[in-house]
Design a protein around this motif. Structure first.
Motif, PDB file in Angstrom:
ATOM      1  N   ILE A 105       0.833  -1.211   0.000  1.00 38.97           N
ATOM      2  CA  ILE A 105       0.000   0.000   0.000  1.00 38.97           C
ATOM      3  C   ILE A 105       0.870   1.265   0.000  1.00 38.97           C
ATOM      4  O   ILE A 105       0.527   2.269  -0.632  1.00 38.97           O
ATOM      5  CB  ILE A 105      -0.982  -0.040   1.191  1.00 38.97           C
ATOM      6  CG1 ILE A 105      -2.048  -1.099   0.911  1.00 38.97           C
ATOM      7  CG2 ILE A 105      -1.642   1.321   1.421  1.00 38.97           C
ATOM      8  CD1 ILE A 105      -2.946  -1.418   2.077  1.00 38.97           C
ATOM      9  N   GLU A 106       2.015   1.187   0.661  1.00 39.44           N
ATOM     10  CA  GLU A 106       2.926   2.346   0.646  1.00 39.44           C
ATOM     11  C   GLU A 106       3.326   2.685  -0.792  1.00 39.44           C
ATOM     12  O   GLU A 106       3.501   3.848  -1.138  1.00 39.44           O
ATOM     13  CB  GLU A 106       4.204   2.069   1.468  1.00 39.44           C
ATOM     14  CG  GLU A 106       3.989   1.513   2.864  1.00 39.44           C
ATOM     15  CD  GLU A 106       3.654   2.570   3.914  1.00 39.44           C
ATOM     16  OE1 GLU A 106       3.599   3.754   3.567  1.00 39.44           O
ATOM     17  OE2 GLU A 106       3.432   2.181   5.075  1.00 39.44           O
ATOM     18  N   MET A 107       3.484   1.669  -1.622  1.00 35.05           N
ATOM     19  CA  MET A 107       3.880   1.926  -3.009  1.00 35.05           C
ATOM     20  C   MET A 107       2.779   2.634  -3.797  1.00 35.05           C
ATOM     21  O   MET A 107       3.067   3.430  -4.688  1.00 35.05           O
ATOM     22  CB  MET A 107       4.286   0.631  -3.723  1.00 35.05           C
ATOM     23  CG  MET A 107       5.679   0.130  -3.383  1.00 35.05           C
ATOM     24  SD  MET A 107       7.005   1.377  -3.439  1.00 35.05           S
ATOM     25  CE  MET A 107       7.075   1.749  -5.194  1.00 35.05           C
ATOM     26  N   SER A 108       1.520   2.337  -3.475  1.00 39.11           N
ATOM     27  CA  SER A 108       0.457   3.032  -4.204  1.00 39.11           C
ATOM     28  C   SER A 108       0.427   4.509  -3.784  1.00 39.11           C
ATOM     29  O   SER A 108       0.158   5.393  -4.600  1.00 39.11           O
ATOM     30  CB  SER A 108      -0.904   2.346  -3.999  1.00 39.11           C
ATOM     31  OG  SER A 108      -1.353   2.542  -2.686  1.00 39.11           O
ATOM     32  N   HIS A 109       0.737   4.781  -2.510  1.00 38.67           N
ATOM     33  CA  HIS A 109       0.855   6.176  -2.065  1.00 38.67           C
ATOM     34  C   HIS A 109       2.031   6.846  -2.772  1.00 38.67           C
ATOM     35  O   HIS A 109       1.929   7.984  -3.234  1.00 38.67           O
ATOM     36  CB  HIS A 109       1.087   6.236  -0.554  1.00 38.67           C
ATOM     37  CG  HIS A 109      -0.048   5.678   0.247  1.00 38.67           C
ATOM     38  ND1 HIS A 109       0.073   5.343   1.562  1.00 38.67           N
ATOM     39  CD2 HIS A 109      -1.322   5.400  -0.092  1.00 38.67           C
ATOM     40  CE1 HIS A 109      -1.081   4.884   2.012  1.00 38.67           C
ATOM     41  NE2 HIS A 109      -1.941   4.896   1.025  1.00 38.67           N
ATOM     42  N   TYR A 110       3.134   6.123  -2.819  1.00 41.53           N
ATOM     43  CA  TYR A 110       4.332   6.641  -3.479  1.00 41.53           C
ATOM     44  C   TYR A 110       4.019   7.035  -4.921  1.00 41.53           C
ATOM     45  O   TYR A 110       4.386   8.118  -5.375  1.00 41.53           O
ATOM     46  CB  TYR A 110       5.427   5.564  -3.451  1.00 41.53           C
ATOM     47  CG  TYR A 110       6.618   5.877  -4.325  1.00 41.53           C
ATOM     48  CD1 TYR A 110       7.673   6.652  -3.851  1.00 41.53           C
ATOM     49  CD2 TYR A 110       6.687   5.395  -5.639  1.00 41.53           C
ATOM     50  CE1 TYR A 110       8.757   6.949  -4.668  1.00 41.53           C
ATOM     51  CE2 TYR A 110       7.766   5.691  -6.451  1.00 41.53           C
ATOM     52  CZ  TYR A 110       8.795   6.463  -5.958  1.00 41.53           C
ATOM     53  OH  TYR A 110       9.863   6.766  -6.764  1.00 41.53           O
ATOM     54  N   SER A 122      10.107  -2.072  -7.064  1.00 43.42           N
ATOM     55  CA  SER A 122       9.262  -2.105  -5.866  1.00 43.42           C
ATOM     56  C   SER A 122       7.787  -2.019  -6.256  1.00 43.42           C
ATOM     57  O   SER A 122       6.934  -2.692  -5.662  1.00 43.42           O
ATOM     58  CB  SER A 122       9.610  -0.925  -4.940  1.00 43.42           C
ATOM     59  OG  SER A 122      10.956  -0.995  -4.524  1.00 43.42           O
ATOM     60  N   GLY A 123       7.502  -1.207  -7.255  1.00 46.00           N
ATOM     61  CA  GLY A 123       6.122  -1.081  -7.736  1.00 46.00           C
ATOM     62  C   GLY A 123       5.609  -2.384  -8.318  1.00 46.00           C
ATOM     63  O   GLY A 123       4.460  -2.772  -8.112  1.00 46.00           O
ATOM     64  N   MET A 124       6.490  -3.088  -9.033  1.00 45.05           N
ATOM     65  CA  MET A 124       6.103  -4.398  -9.578  1.00 45.05           C
ATOM     66  C   MET A 124       5.833  -5.387  -8.453  1.00 45.05           C
ATOM     67  O   MET A 124       4.890  -6.176  -8.510  1.00 45.05           O
ATOM     68  CB  MET A 124       7.235  -4.960 -10.436  1.00 45.05           C
ATOM     69  CG  MET A 124       7.387  -4.235 -11.737  1.00 45.05           C
ATOM     70  SD  MET A 124       8.902  -4.834 -12.519  1.00 45.05           S
ATOM     71  CE  MET A 124       9.307  -3.370 -13.430  1.00 45.05           C
ATOM     72  N   ALA A 125       6.683  -5.340  -7.433  1.00 48.24           N
ATOM     73  CA  ALA A 125       6.490  -6.226  -6.282  1.00 48.24           C
ATOM     74  C   ALA A 125       5.129  -5.953  -5.642  1.00 48.24           C
ATOM     75  O   ALA A 125       4.387  -6.887  -5.316  1.00 48.24           O
ATOM     76  CB  ALA A 125       7.615  -6.018  -5.266  1.00 48.24           C
ATOM     77  N   ALA A 126       4.807  -4.674  -5.504  1.00 46.67           N
ATOM     78  CA  ALA A 126       3.535  -4.298  -4.862  1.00 46.67           C
ATOM     79  C   ALA A 126       2.345  -4.857  -5.638  1.00 46.67           C
ATOM     80  O   ALA A 126       1.350  -5.280  -5.037  1.00 46.67           O
ATOM     81  CB  ALA A 126       3.435  -2.782  -4.736  1.00 46.67           C
ATOM     82  N   ILE A 127       2.451  -4.880  -6.959  1.00 47.85           N
ATOM     83  CA  ILE A 127       1.346  -5.399  -7.778  1.00 47.85           C
ATOM     84  C   ILE A 127       1.126  -6.890  -7.499  1.00 47.85           C
ATOM     85  O   ILE A 127      -0.006  -7.375  -7.497  1.00 47.85           O
ATOM     86  CB  ILE A 127       1.614  -5.109  -9.269  1.00 47.85           C
ATOM     87  CG1 ILE A 127       1.446  -3.597  -9.514  1.00 47.85           C
ATOM     88  CG2 ILE A 127       0.672  -5.900 -10.174  1.00 47.85           C
ATOM     89  CD1 ILE A 127       1.895  -3.129 -10.867  1.00 47.85           C
ATOM     90  N   ALA A 148      -4.856 -12.218 -12.303  1.00 46.89           N
ATOM     91  CA  ALA A 148      -3.704 -12.253 -11.406  1.00 46.89           C
ATOM     92  C   ALA A 148      -2.395 -12.262 -12.187  1.00 46.89           C
ATOM     93  O   ALA A 148      -1.342 -11.938 -11.656  1.00 46.89           O
ATOM     94  CB  ALA A 148      -3.776 -13.472 -10.497  1.00 46.89           C
ATOM     95  N   LEU A 149      -2.476 -12.625 -13.455  1.00 47.65           N
ATOM     96  CA  LEU A 149      -1.263 -12.706 -14.266  1.00 47.65           C
ATOM     97  C   LEU A 149      -1.116 -11.498 -15.185  1.00 47.65           C
ATOM     98  O   LEU A 149      -0.178 -11.429 -15.969  1.00 47.65           O
ATOM     99  CB  LEU A 149      -1.294 -13.976 -15.125  1.00 47.65           C
ATOM    100  CG  LEU A 149      -1.288 -15.290 -14.354  1.00 47.65           C
ATOM    101  CD1 LEU A 149      -1.492 -16.445 -15.317  1.00 47.65           C
ATOM    102  CD2 LEU A 149      -0.001 -15.464 -13.584  1.00 47.65           C
ATOM    103  N   ALA A 150      -2.049 -10.574 -15.072  1.00 46.70           N
ATOM    104  CA  ALA A 150      -1.993  -9.399 -15.952  1.00 46.70           C
ATOM    105  C   ALA A 150      -0.591  -8.792 -15.867  1.00 46.70           C
ATOM    106  O   ALA A 150      -0.030  -8.658 -14.785  1.00 46.70           O
ATOM    107  CB  ALA A 150      -3.039  -8.391 -15.520  1.00 46.70           C
ATOM    108  N   ASP A 151      -0.058  -8.457 -16.998  1.00 42.44           N
ATOM    109  CA  ASP A 151       1.295  -7.906 -17.065  1.00 42.44           C
ATOM    110  C   ASP A 151       1.406  -6.680 -16.176  1.00 42.44           C
ATOM    111  O   ASP A 151       0.689  -5.707 -16.339  1.00 42.44           O
ATOM    112  CB  ASP A 151       1.607  -7.524 -18.507  1.00 42.44           C
ATOM    113  CG  ASP A 151       3.050  -7.072 -18.671  1.00 42.44           C
ATOM    114  OD1 ASP A 151       3.442  -6.815 -19.797  1.00 42.44           O
ATOM    115  OD2 ASP A 151       3.768  -6.966 -17.653  1.00 42.44           O
ATOM    116  N   ALA A 152       2.317  -6.747 -15.217  1.00 47.33           N
ATOM    117  CA  ALA A 152       2.479  -5.646 -14.279  1.00 47.33           C
ATOM    118  C   ALA A 152       3.395  -4.575 -14.851  1.00 47.33           C
ATOM    119  O   ALA A 152       3.918  -3.744 -14.126  1.00 47.33           O
ATOM    120  CB  ALA A 152       3.028  -6.185 -12.970  1.00 47.33           C
TER     121      ALA A 152
END
Lengths: 226, 226
Positions: free
Chosen positions: A59-64, B54-59, B137-141
């Motif tokens: 969730i922090e990343m979506s804020h970022y 990090s954004g990819m990880a969050a997805i 769930a597999l949508a390209d991040a």
């Protein structure tokens, strides 16, 4: 304090550099919180608990993302806006690296809470749309319920945990204050924004009192002393 | 039930245990991918690159949440559904821990791609709503663009990088195959689903050929050889 009423300093007087600093420090704070929470999640005793802390990190990343998009929309470089604050957060996290799951939980709960209270106060001094963005970025990621419950379990299982984690909470606050002072000394525009917004140096004392009171309440609610 | 085009095996024949295994392996895969990508992001040469990984990880965590919610809605325990696959992923990640930023990028790109191709094939054999969930769930991040660009820069800057990273790509595939075989040997219902869905053991060969072809194309697109 009168949050519903107009802030002490009208938004138009705010220096753009201060708004940029505010968004930059907040953005890098989110990115570093992601990084540390994701790492701390490894200490979780169960897959469910690990997933819970990992979810908070995400969730922090979506804020970022939202903060960075805003900086870009101002025609500024998000990386340049964050750069002055990288070391501050790295030092803070290096000095407050949790060694146990309990410490990780208290850090996520107390750290997020302190940061949110501080940024909410400061957001009162800027324009409405920046303020709304900051409030959205600080929206409770559900840390509270999870952390309160988990720390409660730890304290129930080990009578010495409460005093150890209370000490840890005080250490977190000490490091947070020390890093905030460092930023205040280095970032003139941001410091002027806060001092001016609060209505002078004397009022800064009241702002700190309010943040401290909320912190104490938070520690109590988790079964710890301040 | 009648999807737009009937799958090789009607959904009604699918054992619930197989669907649960599919969701469980996928969910833990997402959680462990989050964990590893978040850690690998630390190797990024810039804050921007670190934020991208990090954004990819969050997805991955948002996918995880959806899979876990689905398992719960089936009246099953998500943790129990994931448990049989924890060790497989931990072994895979321990054996493929990136030592450089280039290895981290190739792992994110190749690993995600391989997993997505495999799960998409298997999802053809289950009911429509599970299939749609798996596809979502597999949508390209957005891994592709970022990884292709970054690996391109690395290869341009260092002529030896391409051969080293090509070797690394082959090692990733080798470990993925070895862990898949292990799961196939241990999870009867899931294996029956795949073999039955594909139309028999002979057709499994074609499924593997399709996945391999896509992998080769992916490696080529990133400037690496298979």
């Amino acid at each position: 304090m009168e949050p519903a009423v107009a802030p002490a300093t009208p938004a138009l007087d705010v220096e753009p550099a201060a708004v940029l600093d505010l968004l930059g420090v907040l953005a890098y704070g989110e990115l570093s919180a992601f990084d540390r929470m994701a790492a701390d999640a490894r200490m979780a005793p169960t897959v469910a608990a690990r997933a819970a802390l990992s979810g908070m990190a995400a969730i922090e990343m979506s804020h970022y993302d939202r903060l960075v998009a805003r900086i870009s929309s101002m025609g500024e470089d998000p990386m340049a806006a964050m750069a002055p604050f990288v070391e501050t957060f790295e030092v803070f996290h290096a000095r407050t690296e949790p060694r146990t799951w309990g410490e990780a939980l208290v850090k996520a709960y107390v750290g997020d809470g302190l940061a949110a209270d501080f940024y909410r106060e400061v957001a009162e001094f800027v324009d409405v749309s920046t303020r709304e963005l900051v409030f959205a970025a600080l929206a409770d990621a559900g840390n509270s319920d999870f952390a309160v419950r988990e720390v409660g379990l730890l304290i129930a299982a080990d009578a010495t945990a409460a005093s150890r984690l209370s000490l840890w909470g005080r250490r977190l606050v000490g490091e947070a204050i020390s890093q905030t002072q460092r930023v205040a000394a280095e970032r003139d525009a941001l410091t002027r924004l806060i001092v001016g917004g609060a209505g002078g140096l004397a009022e800064i004392g009241q702002l700190i009192d309010r943040i401290t009171a909320k912190h104490t309440k938070r520690m109590t609610s988790i079964g710890l002393s301040n």
